[in-house]
Write a protein that holds these residues in place. Sequence first.
Motif, PDB file in Angstrom:
ATOM      1  N   VAL A  55     -31.478  92.548-120.869  1.00  0.00           N
ATOM      2  CA  VAL A  55     -31.147  93.407-119.994  1.00  0.00           C
ATOM      3  C   VAL A  55     -30.617  93.506-118.640  1.00  0.00           C
ATOM      4  CG1 VAL A  55     -31.164  96.019-119.488  1.00  0.00           C
ATOM      5  CG2 VAL A  55     -32.450  95.736-121.370  1.00  0.00           C
ATOM      6  N   ASP A  56     -28.793  94.156-118.414  1.00  0.00           N
ATOM      7  CA  ASP A  56     -27.968  92.793-117.639  1.00  0.00           C
ATOM      8  C   ASP A  56     -28.654  94.021-116.164  1.00  0.00           C
ATOM      9  OD1 ASP A  56     -26.911  92.036-115.275  1.00  0.00           O
ATOM     10  OD2 ASP A  56     -24.948  93.704-116.346  1.00  0.00           O
ATOM     11  N   ILE A  57     -29.005  94.108-114.944  1.00  0.00           N
ATOM     12  CA  ILE A  57     -29.031  95.035-114.344  1.00  0.00           C
ATOM     13  C   ILE A  57     -28.513  95.795-113.464  1.00  0.00           C
ATOM     14  CG2 ILE A  57     -29.476  94.788-111.445  1.00  0.00           C
ATOM     15  CD1 ILE A  57     -31.711  93.237-111.878  1.00  0.00           C
ATOM     16  N   MET A  58     -27.294  95.273-112.981  1.00  0.00           N
ATOM     17  CA  MET A  58     -25.825  95.613-112.609  1.00  0.00           C
ATOM     18  C   MET A  58     -24.586  96.785-114.153  1.00  0.00           C
ATOM     19  SD  MET A  58     -26.508  96.061-109.638  1.00  0.00           S
ATOM     20  CE  MET A  58     -24.813  97.152-108.844  1.00  0.00           C
ATOM     21  N   MET A  59     -25.016  98.181-114.409  1.00  0.00           N
ATOM     22  CA  MET A  59     -24.866  98.239-115.231  1.00  0.00           C
ATOM     23  C   MET A  59     -24.450 100.290-115.532  1.00  0.00           C
ATOM     24  SD  MET A  59     -26.438  97.490-119.157  1.00  0.00           S
ATOM     25  CE  MET A  59     -27.833  98.119-118.628  1.00  0.00           C
ATOM     26  N   PRO A  60     -23.220 100.309-115.814  1.00  0.00           N
ATOM     27  CA  PRO A  60     -22.091 101.578-115.167  1.00  0.00           C
ATOM     28  C   PRO A  60     -23.595 103.193-115.605  1.00  0.00           C
ATOM     29  CG  PRO A  60     -21.252 100.837-116.732  1.00  0.00           C
ATOM     30  CD  PRO A  60     -21.852  99.779-116.304  1.00  0.00           C
ATOM     31  N   LYS A  61     -23.530 103.920-115.084  1.00  0.00           N
ATOM     32  CA  LYS A  61     -24.111 105.778-115.241  1.00  0.00           C
ATOM     33  C   LYS A  61     -25.780 104.905-115.259  1.00  0.00           C
ATOM     34  CE  LYS A  61     -20.893 106.993-118.160  1.00  0.00           C
ATOM     35  NZ  LYS A  61     -20.180 107.086-119.411  1.00  0.00           N
ATOM     36  N   ILE A  62     -26.653 104.520-115.706  1.00  0.00           N
ATOM     37  CA  ILE A  62     -27.789 103.753-115.612  1.00  0.00           C
ATOM     38  C   ILE A  62     -27.933 102.543-116.175  1.00  0.00           C
ATOM     39  CG2 ILE A  62     -30.122 104.046-117.253  1.00  0.00           C
ATOM     40  CD1 ILE A  62     -29.121 106.465-118.518  1.00  0.00           C
ATOM     41  N   THR A  63     -29.014 102.163-114.844  1.00  0.00           N
ATOM     42  CA  THR A  63     -28.452 100.754-114.204  1.00  0.00           C
ATOM     43  C   THR A  63     -29.468 100.131-115.042  1.00  0.00           C
ATOM     44  OG1 THR A  63     -30.724 101.040-112.508  1.00  0.00           O
ATOM     45  CG2 THR A  63     -28.054 100.867-111.668  1.00  0.00           C
ATOM     46  N   GLY A  64     -30.356  98.509-115.489  1.00  0.00           N
ATOM     47  CA  GLY A  64     -31.233  97.942-115.810  1.00  0.00           C
ATOM     48  C   GLY A  64     -32.290  98.571-115.668  1.00  0.00           C
ATOM     49  N   THR A  65     -32.673  98.177-114.254  1.00  0.00           N
ATOM     50  CA  THR A  65     -34.067  98.988-113.400  1.00  0.00           C
ATOM     51  C   THR A  65     -34.219 100.286-113.700  1.00  0.00           C
ATOM     52  OG1 THR A  65     -32.885  99.428-111.396  1.00  0.00           O
ATOM     53  CG2 THR A  65     -34.422  97.005-111.877  1.00  0.00           C
ATOM     54  N   GLU A  66     -32.978 101.235-114.075  1.00  0.00           N
ATOM     55  CA  GLU A  66     -33.610 102.328-114.513  1.00  0.00           C
ATOM     56  C   GLU A  66     -33.757 102.744-115.870  1.00  0.00           C
ATOM     57  OE1 GLU A  66     -30.897 105.052-110.768  1.00  0.00           O
ATOM     58  OE2 GLU A  66     -30.179 103.849-112.810  1.00  0.00           O
ATOM     59  N   TYR A  67     -33.359 102.588-116.391  1.00  0.00           N
ATOM     60  CA  TYR A  67     -33.833 102.129-118.396  1.00  0.00           C
ATOM     61  C   TYR A  67     -35.043 101.365-118.632  1.00  0.00           C
ATOM     62  CZ  TYR A  67     -33.375 101.168-123.082  1.00  0.00           C
ATOM     63  OH  TYR A  67     -34.119 101.049-123.544  1.00  0.00           O
ATOM     64  N   LEU A  68     -35.396 100.959-117.955  1.00  0.00           N
ATOM     65  CA  LEU A  68     -36.941  99.839-117.320  1.00  0.00           C
ATOM     66  C   LEU A  68     -37.531 100.810-117.436  1.00  0.00           C
ATOM     67  CD1 LEU A  68     -38.530  97.513-118.117  1.00  0.00           C
ATOM     68  CD2 LEU A  68     -37.946  96.271-115.638  1.00  0.00           C
ATOM     69  N   GLN A  69     -37.365 101.343-116.421  1.00  0.00           N
ATOM     70  CA  GLN A  69     -38.724 102.673-115.220  1.00  0.00           C
ATOM     71  C   GLN A  69     -38.628 103.647-116.943  1.00  0.00           C
ATOM     72  OE1 GLN A  69     -37.310 104.448-111.694  1.00  0.00           O
ATOM     73  NE2 GLN A  69     -39.408 104.997-111.710  1.00  0.00           N
ATOM     74  N   GLU A  70     -37.656 103.842-116.852  1.00  0.00           N
ATOM     75  CA  GLU A  70     -37.770 104.681-118.043  1.00  0.00           C
ATOM     76  C   GLU A  70     -38.818 104.457-120.184  1.00  0.00           C
ATOM     77  OE1 GLU A  70     -35.290 107.228-121.465  1.00  0.00           O
ATOM     78  OE2 GLU A  70     -33.790 106.755-119.267  1.00  0.00           O
ATOM     79  N   LEU A  71     -38.628 103.225-120.105  1.00  0.00           N
ATOM     80  CA  LEU A  71     -39.275 102.217-120.743  1.00  0.00           C
ATOM     81  C   LEU A  71     -40.685 102.819-120.367  1.00  0.00           C
ATOM     82  CD1 LEU A  71     -37.182 100.033-122.173  1.00  0.00           C
ATOM     83  CD2 LEU A  71     -37.297 101.003-123.375  1.00  0.00           C
ATOM     84  N   ARG A  72     -40.849 102.442-119.396  1.00  0.00           N
ATOM     85  CA  ARG A  72     -42.983 101.838-119.224  1.00  0.00           C
ATOM     86  C   ARG A  72     -42.953 103.679-119.567  1.00  0.00           C
ATOM     87  NH1 ARG A  72     -41.601  97.738-121.508  1.00  0.00           N
ATOM     88  NH2 ARG A  72     -41.446  95.953-120.590  1.00  0.00           N
ATOM     89  N   SER A  73     -42.059 104.260-118.626  1.00  0.00           N
ATOM     90  CA  SER A  73     -42.447 105.552-118.875  1.00  0.00           C
ATOM     91  C   SER A  73     -42.977 106.349-119.805  1.00  0.00           C
ATOM     92  CB  SER A  73     -41.641 106.782-118.211  1.00  0.00           C
ATOM     93  OG  SER A  73     -40.609 107.031-118.632  1.00  0.00           O
ATOM     94  N   GLN A  74     -42.106 105.788-121.087  1.00  0.00           N
ATOM     95  CA  GLN A  74     -42.604 106.171-122.571  1.00  0.00           C
ATOM     96  C   GLN A  74     -43.610 105.823-122.933  1.00  0.00           C
ATOM     97  OE1 GLN A  74     -38.576 105.755-124.077  1.00  0.00           O
ATOM     98  NE2 GLN A  74     -37.626 107.747-122.915  1.00  0.00           N
TER      99      GLN A  74
END
Length: 229
Positions: A55-74
């Motif tokens: 997963v690339d970190i710098m992506m529009p709308k939702i960044t890679g780190t934000e997505y990772l945080q969401e995955l782990r919260s699930q």
Amino acid sequence: MFEKQKHILVVDDDTRLRSLLQRYLREQGYLVSAAKDVAEAKTFLDIYVFDILIVDIMMPKITGTEYLQELRSQNNQVPVILLTAMGETQDRIDGLEFGADDYVCKPFEPKELVLRINNILKRTAIAKEKQSRLIFHDIYYDLDKGELLDKSGKTIHITPVERSLLNLLGKKTGEVYSREELGEILGVTENLRTVDVQITRLRKKIEIDTKNPRYLQTIRGKGYMLISE
């Protein structure tokens, strides 16, 4: 028997890099899907089970780190490698704190990425194998296969009831089950003494000293608990 092909999801908004990674990783023998952003990645994850995400970190709308945080919260523990720009130090730190397994700085050699992928997949396989085994001194029980084996790999005979006990207690080691709970699961609620008999028989197969059980313990006034090495 052929080993299952590992499935990788590449998530990057850079069309050129996404295409290059997809082609290179396929040449290395992986099954590869590619998503241009987090929304598309979520669609893939709803359909497929992946062995690892890149997963690339710098992506529009939702960044890679934000997505990772969401995955782990699930509680989604799929391994994740983050792709970062050289100067994104804080992003790398955040990624590791949120549960990234590794990160690779751009620009990078594709061979380096493959080495990191292989290392993570090996660690994951070892961890899964450990989770599926209950170890009792020099014998172990394979939860996936339902087999009790000695140190040479020879099968030790167990009854269906003993297998049920090991499966139940083994999936939540360290948790106490009452005689009533075990009796209900084993279908012997009318005679709970049967539970004690089955526990005694199982101890003869996994304990060194049945009078002082180490693994299949009696918790006075509460029930029974299984502990693995």
